[in-house]
Enzyme design. Sequence first.
Site, PDB file in Angstrom:
ATOM      1  N   HIS A 352       0.998  -4.356 -12.789  1.00 39.23           N
ATOM      2  CA  HIS A 352       0.820  -3.172 -11.853  1.00 39.23           C
ATOM      3  C   HIS A 352       1.530  -3.267 -10.345  1.00 39.23           C
ATOM      4  CE1 HIS A 352      -2.178  -1.058 -14.108  1.00 39.23           C
ATOM      5  NE2 HIS A 352      -2.504  -2.122 -14.918  1.00 39.23           N
ATOM      6  N   LYS A 535      -6.104   7.877  -1.014  1.00 44.15           N
ATOM      7  CA  LYS A 535      -5.761   6.744  -1.700  1.00 44.15           C
ATOM      8  C   LYS A 535      -6.146   5.616  -0.902  1.00 44.15           C
ATOM      9  CE  LYS A 535      -1.457   8.549  -1.874  1.00 44.15           C
ATOM     10  NZ  LYS A 535      -1.005   8.236  -3.392  1.00 44.15           N
ATOM     11  N   ARG A 536      -6.157   4.289  -1.453  1.00 44.81           N
ATOM     12  CA  ARG A 536      -6.538   2.956  -0.787  1.00 44.81           C
ATOM     13  C   ARG A 536      -5.624   3.132   0.685  1.00 44.81           C
ATOM     14  NH1 ARG A 536     -10.152  -0.563  -2.661  1.00 44.81           N
ATOM     15  NH2 ARG A 536      -9.716  -1.806  -0.579  1.00 44.81           N
ATOM     16  N   LYS A 541       1.746   2.356   1.376  1.00 41.46           N
ATOM     17  CA  LYS A 541       1.335   3.899   1.082  1.00 41.46           C
ATOM     18  C   LYS A 541       1.459   4.663   2.446  1.00 41.46           C
ATOM     19  CE  LYS A 541      -2.113   2.786  -2.508  1.00 41.46           C
ATOM     20  NZ  LYS A 541      -1.908   3.669  -3.635  1.00 41.46           N
ATOM     21  N   THR A 643      -1.215   7.364  -9.652  1.00 40.93           N
ATOM     22  CA  THR A 643      -1.906   8.537 -10.758  1.00 40.93           C
ATOM     23  C   THR A 643      -2.647   9.578  -9.956  1.00 40.93           C
ATOM     24  OG1 THR A 643      -3.997   6.867 -10.604  1.00 40.93           O
ATOM     25  CG2 THR A 643      -2.352   6.583 -12.542  1.00 40.93           C
ATOM     26  N   LYS A 647      -2.872  13.735 -10.789  1.00 43.37           N
ATOM     27  CA  LYS A 647      -4.092  14.550 -10.838  1.00 43.37           C
ATOM     28  C   LYS A 647      -3.645  15.788  -9.831  1.00 43.37           C
ATOM     29  CE  LYS A 647      -6.594  10.288 -10.471  1.00 43.37           C
ATOM     30  NZ  LYS A 647      -7.184   9.352  -9.553  1.00 43.37           N
TER      31      LYS A 647
HETATM   32  C1  LIG Z   1      -6.980   8.159  -8.926  1.00 46.09           C
HETATM   33  C2  LIG Z   1      -7.446   7.592  -7.712  1.00 46.09           C
HETATM   34  C3  LIG Z   1      -7.099   6.527  -7.157  1.00 46.09           C
HETATM   35  C4  LIG Z   1      -5.196   6.175  -7.245  1.00 46.09           C
HETATM   36  O1  LIG Z   1      -4.760   7.003  -6.445  1.00 46.09           O
HETATM   37  P1  LIG Z   1      -3.217   6.764  -5.873  1.00 46.09           P
HETATM   38  O2  LIG Z   1      -2.913   7.938  -5.063  1.00 46.09           O
HETATM   39  O3  LIG Z   1      -2.312   6.836  -7.236  1.00 46.09           O
HETATM   40  O4  LIG Z   1      -3.227   5.481  -5.572  1.00 46.09           O
HETATM   41  C5  LIG Z   1      -7.524   5.965  -6.262  1.00 46.09           C
HETATM   42  N1  LIG Z   1      -8.982   5.984  -5.951  1.00 46.09           N
HETATM   43  C6  LIG Z   1      -9.760   7.028  -6.547  1.00 46.09           C
HETATM   44  C7  LIG Z   1     -10.901   7.250  -6.358  1.00 46.09           C
HETATM   45  C8  LIG Z   1      -9.021   7.817  -7.590  1.00 46.09           C
HETATM   46  O5  LIG Z   1      -9.567   8.782  -8.279  1.00 46.09           O
END
Ligand SMILES: *Cc1c(COP(=O)(O)O)cnc(C)c1O
Length: 801
Positions: A352, A535-536, A541, A643, A647
Site C-alpha cells: 500500500h 483525508k489524513r 498529501k 480512493t 468517491k
Molecule cells: C475514502 C476515505 C479515506 C481515503 O481518502 P484518500 O483521499 O484516498 O486518502 C480516508 N478516510 C475516510 C473516512 C474515507 O472515507
Amino acid sequence: MKDIYEPGSLTQAIDFHLAHSVGKTPDTASTTDWRLALSRAVRDKLIAPWFEATNRTYAKDRKRVYYLSMEFLLGRILEDAVNNLELEDDAREALAKHGVSFADVVNDEPDAALGNGGLGRLAACFLDSMSCLGIPAYGYGIRYAHGLFRQSFDQGKQVEMAEDWLRHQHNWEFERSECLYDIGFGGEVIETGAQAKWSPSDIVMAQAYDTPVAGWQARWTNTLRLWSAKPKKIFDLDPFNRGEYMQAAAPAVLAETISRVLYPDDSTETGKALRLKQEFFFTSASLQDLLRRFLTHNGDLRALPTKVAIQMNDTHPAIAGPELIRLLSDVHGLSFDDAFDTAQNTLHYTNHTLLPEALEAWDVGLMRSILPRHMQLIERIDDRLGRDVAMSKTGVTPRIVENNVVNMGTLAFTCSRRVNGVSALHTDLMKQTVFSDLHKVYPERILNQTNGVTPRRWLHGCNPGLRDLLNETIGTEWVSDLEQLENIAPLADDPAFRKRFMAIKQDNKRRLADWVAENMNLQISPDAMFDIQIKRIHEYKRQLMNAFETAALANAIRREPDADWTPRVKFFGGKAAPAYVDAKNIIRLINDIAQSINTDPVIGDRLKVVYPPNYNVSLAEMLIPAADLSEQISTAGKEASGTGNMKFALNGAVTIGTLDGANVEICDHVGATNIYIFGMTAAEVQAAREGYVTQDYIDRSPILNEVIEQVRTGFYSPGDPTRHWPVLEKLLRDDYFMVAADFDAYWDAQRRVDGGFANKDAWARMAVLNTALSGWFSSDRTIQGYAKDIWGIDSLAGETE
Ligand SMILES: *Cc1c(COP(=O)(O)O)cnc(C)c1O
C-alpha cells in the site's frame, strides 16, 4: 430457510424488538432505543441469506477468500444495510408512525472506526463488493474496544479523545463465546531431533465476533470475523483473597490490552511491542480458524491452496507466512519444504505504500523475544530466499533479515504467490523501487489491481438525489454494474439533464451549508464553489500547499476586492497521528488561516475556509456529494492510489490533482479536458531532488513568498508571532514533498479552475462526465480482478443447486 423479507413486516419487527430486545415502550424510547430496535429488525433480514450463503459454500466445498486486515473502516452499518436491502421506504414509514425521524435514527449510530483511513476503508469496500459479487469470503481483523480517536480543536490545535463505539450495545455482531483460540507469546523453542515445539510463556485467547455483511439486495452475505482478546485465566483468586484486588485483576487487564485500541498511525510504522502482538494475535487466530474449517472437509493440508486464498492487506498480517508454516509443520506434521510451498501458494500480499517511514521492520531481538519460533522460521525462509537469489544470477541480494531488523515487506513478498500494487503507477514504481531486487528474482509475481470504492455506499447511499436521477434515466442496474454510468455520458450535452444534475449538486451543497451554519457557526453560500480536501493530514498529501494557496488567494482578494472573483469555500478535513508533530502544526496553521480569512470583512463571501473536526466516514458521506472541486494534490509518486479521489469523481466533482496514484487512471477515464492536472510527474520529482533548495523556489514565486513572510511575521497568529515558525523551518530545511516547487503550478491550475467554474454550462458538462466515466472505479471491478488474477475464485451467487 427462505423469505428475506415480507413487505409490511418491518413495522412489527421494530415494535417487537423495541419491547423484546431493547425493553422499552414507544412512549419512553429514545432515538438510540429506536436505532437499536430498527437495527435488530434489519439484522433479522440478513440471517436467512447469511445461513444460505454459508451452507452453500460448505455444501459445495468451495474455495474461500480470507481477507486479513488490521483495519476495517466500516463507518455506520445500519443505513448501509437498509440500503443494501432496499428497506429505506419501509423503515422511514415504520418510524414515522411513531413520529420518529429515520434520518435522526440512522445518524445516531456511532461510526465503526476500526481503521485510520484509506487502507481500512478499502477493506470495508472490498467486503461489500465480495458480498455483492457472491464470492465466498471472510474478513478477519481485530475488534478494537476503541477505534480511531475523536478529534476536536482547541484554539486551532488538534485534541484527541478516546473513541467509544461499544458504549451502547453494538447489535450487528454475534458473540461466539465457543470460538476461541490460544495465542502464545514469548517462551522457548524445544527441539527434539528434526521436530521443534514452541512452548510460549504467555497465552491469551482470541474470541470471535461475527458480523454478517450483506451484499446488494442480499444476493449473498459473507462474514466479518473480528477477534477480541480474552484472558486464559479470568481471575486470580489467591491475590484477591489476600485483598490484593488490582493484582487479582491484572492478568485479565493485560490480556485484554491486546485488542484495546487501534494504533492511530496512518502511513507511519509504529515499532511497538504491543503492535507486533496485535498483528500476531489476529493473524494466528485467523489461520487457526481457517485451518480448522478446511480440515472439516479435507484431509491433506497440502491441498490448502485449492480451497483457500489468503489476502494480506499490507504487511500488518505478514507474520502469516511463518505462522502458517509453523502450524503446517510443527502442529500438523508437514515437512518444512511442503509447509513453505503450501503457505506460499495460499498467501497473497497487497502493498500500500512506498514511503520508507511506513515500511514495517521489526527488531530481531524483539521478534525473537515475542515470537521465538517464528524468528527461527524467518531465518529459514531467508535462507531459501538466498538460494533463489543465487540461482537467479541477477546480481542482487534482497534479504529478509538485514541490519538486525526483519523487513516485513520482503517477508510478505517471499511468502506470497502474488504481490499487487493498488494503481498502475504505484505498481510500476514498486517494481522500480522497494521491490526492484525481488522483482528481478521473481519477475512474474508482481501485478496491479487498481483500487475501487463501493457504489452502494459512495453513490447510492450517500447521494440519494443523484441515485434517483440515475435510476430514472438509465434504470437501476448501475448499482451492481457501475460502468453502465457511461450511458449518461451523451446527456452531458443535454441542457435539461445538466440542469437537473446540477440542481442535485446544489441541494447537496445547501444541506452542507446548513450543517456548517448549525455546527460551526459560520455562514457559507451554496452558490460558491465547494473546494474540498479531506483525508489524513500527512505531509505527502500536501494540505500545506493548499493552505498556502488559500492564504495567497485571500491576499489577492484583499488587494483587488472588486475584481471578478469566483467565490469559493475551501473545506479541509482530516486527523493527524497524535505523535506526528509536523502534521499537527499544519492543522493549527490551517485553522489560524481560516480564522483570519473568515473574519475579514473585505474578503466576505469571496472566500471562506471550513475545517470541520473529526473527519470520518459519515462526514465524508455528507461532504463528497456536495463537492464541486476535489483536491488530490500529493507529491507525485507518493500516494499509492487514493480512493477519496474516486468517491469525488463518482459524485460529479471535478479533480484538481497531480499525476499520482489513481489520479493518472482517473484522468485516462474521464478525459484530460475534464480534470485539472498540474505539477511535477513522479520522474520530475526524482530529478528535482538533486540540489533542491526550497528558498530558490520561494524567491522565484512572489505569491508564495508573500504568504511565507506573513507566516513568519505572525500575520496568522497575532500576539504569538513565532507560533508557526516550526512549519517554515521544516519547509526551508527539508521540503521533501516539494510544496515550494509545485506551488506556482498549483496556483495557476487553481486560477484555471476559477475560470472553468465561472462558465456554468461547461462546468456542469465536466461534472456529468466525471460521474459518467468513473464507473470503472467500482470496487466490484477491483474484486473481479483479484478473483480472476489472484484468487482463482468464481462467484457463487445466482448459481443454482
Ligand atoms: C475514502 C476515505 C479515506 C481515503 O481518502 P484518500 O483521499 O484516498 O486518502 C480516508 N478516510 C475516510 C473516512 C474515507 O472515507
